[in-house]
Scaffold this motif. Structure first.
Motif, PDB file in Angstrom:
ATOM      1  N   ARG A 344       0.858  -1.185   0.000  1.00 55.46           N
ATOM      2  CA  ARG A 344       0.000   0.000   0.000  1.00 55.46           C
ATOM      3  C   ARG A 344       0.891   1.231   0.000  1.00 55.46           C
ATOM      4  O   ARG A 344       1.854   1.327   0.775  1.00 55.46           O
ATOM      5  N   GLY A 393      -1.058  -6.863  -6.932  1.00 55.13           N
ATOM      6  CA  GLY A 393      -2.218  -6.783  -6.046  1.00 55.13           C
ATOM      7  C   GLY A 393      -2.176  -5.611  -5.097  1.00 55.13           C
ATOM      8  O   GLY A 393      -3.152  -5.349  -4.386  1.00 55.13           O
ATOM      9  N   VAL A 395      -1.999  -1.597  -3.742  1.00 49.21           N
ATOM     10  CA  VAL A 395      -2.876  -0.467  -4.025  1.00 49.21           C
ATOM     11  C   VAL A 395      -2.164   0.837  -3.678  1.00 49.21           C
ATOM     12  O   VAL A 395      -1.514   0.944  -2.630  1.00 49.21           O
ATOM     13  N   ARG A 469      -5.151  -0.236  -8.181  1.00 51.74           N
ATOM     14  CA  ARG A 469      -4.521  -1.527  -7.881  1.00 51.74           C
ATOM     15  C   ARG A 469      -3.637  -1.961  -9.041  1.00 51.74           C
ATOM     16  O   ARG A 469      -4.033  -1.831 -10.207  1.00 51.74           O
ATOM     17  N   ARG A 471      -2.472  -4.922 -11.077  1.00 52.60           N
ATOM     18  CA  ARG A 471      -2.980  -6.282 -11.295  1.00 52.60           C
ATOM     19  C   ARG A 471      -1.847  -7.309 -11.105  1.00 52.60           C
ATOM     20  O   ARG A 471      -0.688  -7.038 -11.403  1.00 52.60           O
TER      21      ARG A 471
END
Length: 471
Positions: A344, A393, A395, A469, A471
């Motif tokens: 994150r 994955g 963000v 996000r 991928r």
């Protein structure tokens, strides 16, 4: 009590040539106005220090605060009035004299200060700045201003304006380019009719909002409507409450709380996740993310390119147990060197600050339309590098304290086109609603799932949020 002690508790009034006294609150306000104009100082940082240095009693401190922020917020309108009253363009008036006249005009038109006190002490300040002749000039201008009501001056400004937008900008103290940028941003939500409300909100003194860092303090009362961690500061200076809590309760805008929580609580965190605050100064969101990371076993790092602001980040983190590495790097380089490393990332990008004009009113006079393109380039580069630093994955939250479309949806569109199928735009409005205590009235945008908060609608700074996000 000794004479020295008496002087410390009751500061002497400043004196202009000829011995005319200046009331301490006006003296402090004038010093801050001059520093903002001449040195690009930030009023919210300088004013508390000047109040403390002058030893002002609470009543005088409140007056100095009102005079400083009121004059800064009303500067555009006061300059238009001064131009009409003096027959001179403001930039043709000595800067020190102009600030004295602005201060006097604010007292005459927007406060209950006695007219003679407002005029006499502004004249003393003008005389100190530029001599006897300047004092006579300031006296003539302010006495001319005092003869008409605020409504009469507003009518005169509108009559003298060259366009409707110029009239609106002058009467609401917003540069014309800012008025147009805010109108376009509202129109993107189909709500251009809210422009007058937004401009008025920019000129209203905001309530002081505080945060209780999670697991370190409990929110006080009354609670804020949206943030689960927010509450309103009690009357007076909130600093004693901050000190009493060891910093676990601190001042932070509710919008700032919400966008940081939207990232931290977007989905359950895994033990050992790596989080990054890429543009961390001055550290309010960093401290919130650090407290959130601590509760879920994540590890936060922070970065701030300006050393002085990096120091503020470290100070903000002193309350939160544990260690947060604070880097002093160009965020673009740091992110590129850590490709695929973080789960994150918060990119609270440098921006025009048009979303915080009620708290930093001088920002509207410092930025120019030409600044936007340069800022957008930096914003795109920071966001691009942050996506590169995401693990699969992961963000990134792209945040600006500005509703300007070039700095918000414009940046997101550019990055979405550049990365294509490699990224996914998440539902930012849903993420905000998920952390809010009650529903937020968020304007719908047909093409992008982004969210914009507003001072007039939510009582927050105009914070923008996009969630992306990898991928």
């Amino acid at each position: 009590m000794s004479g020295t002690d008496r002087r410390a508790r009751h500061p002497r009034r400043g004196r202009a040539p000829g011995g005319q006294a200046v009331q301490p609150a006006r003296e402090v306000a004038y010093r801050v106005l001059r520093a903002v104009e001449a040195d690009d100082a930030y009023a919210n940082l300088l004013l508390p220090a000047e109040i403390e240095r002058a030893g002002l009693a609470p009543g005088d401190a409140a007056l100095a605060t009102e005079l400083t922020y009121g004059t800064l917020r009303g500067r555009g309108m006061y300059d238009a009035i001064i131009a009409l009253a003096s027959g001179r363009a403001p930039d043709a008036i000595d800067a020190g004299v102009l600030d004295a006249i602005r201060l006097g005009a604010h007292q005459l038109l927007a406060t209950r200060v006695a007219s003679h006190a407002a005029v006499n002490e502004a004249v003393a300040l003008a005389r100190r700045a530029s001599g006897q002749g300047a004092g006579g000039f300031a006296n003539a201008v302010l006495r001319r201003i005092s003869r008409d009501t605020p409504g009469q001056w507003r009518d005169a400004i509108v009559a003298a304006a060259r366009s409707d937008d110029e009239a609106l900008g002058s009467t609401t103290s917003h540069p014309v380019w800012v008025v147009r940028a805010l109108r376009r941003a509202l129109a993107a939500e189909g709500r251009a009719s809210e422009l007058d409300e937004l401009l008025a909100a920019d000129n209203a003194s905001p309530a002081v909002t505080m945060i209780a860092l999670p697991d370190l303090a409990e929110p006080g009362e009354p609670r804020t409507p949206f943030s689960p961690l927010g509450f309103r500061a009690p009357a007076g200076d909130p600093e004693p409450l901050v000190r009493a809590s060891g910093g676990a309760r601190r001042v932070q805008d509710e919008g700032s709380q919400l966008v940081a929580l939207a990232l931290a609580r977007l989905e359950p965190s895994r033990m050992g996740e790596r989080w990054l605050d890429l543009c961390a100064g001055p550290g309010g969101k960093t401290a919130l993310l650090a407290a959130e990371a601590r509760t879920v076993g994540a590890r936060l790092e922070a970065n701030e390119v300006v050393p002085a602001r990096a120091g503020l980040v470290r100070r903000a983190l002193e309350t939160v147990p544990g260690t947060v590495d604070v880097h002093e790097r160009d965020g673009r380089a740091l992110a590129r060197e850590n490709a695929g490393a973080f789960d994150r990332i918060l990119v609270d990008a440098p921006c025009t600050g048009l979303g915080a004009l009620r708290r930093r009113p001088e920002a509207r006079w410092r930025k120019r339309p030409d600044d936007v393109a340069e800022l957008v380039t930096v914003q795109e580069e920071l966001l691009d590098a942050a996506i590169d630093a995401l693990a699969p994955g992961g963000v990134v939250a792209y945040v600006t304290c500005s509703p300007h479309l070039a700095e918000t949806t414009g940046v997101v569109r550019t990055i979405a086109e550049r990365w294509g199928e490699a990224i996914e735009l998440l539902d930012a409005p849903a993420a905000l609603q998920a952390v809010a205590r009650q529903p937020l009235d968020l304007g719908a945008r047909a093409d992008l799932p982004v969210a914009q908060l507003w001072p007039h609608r939510h009582g927050t700074d105009a914070m923008f949020l996009a969630l992306i996000r990898r991928r």
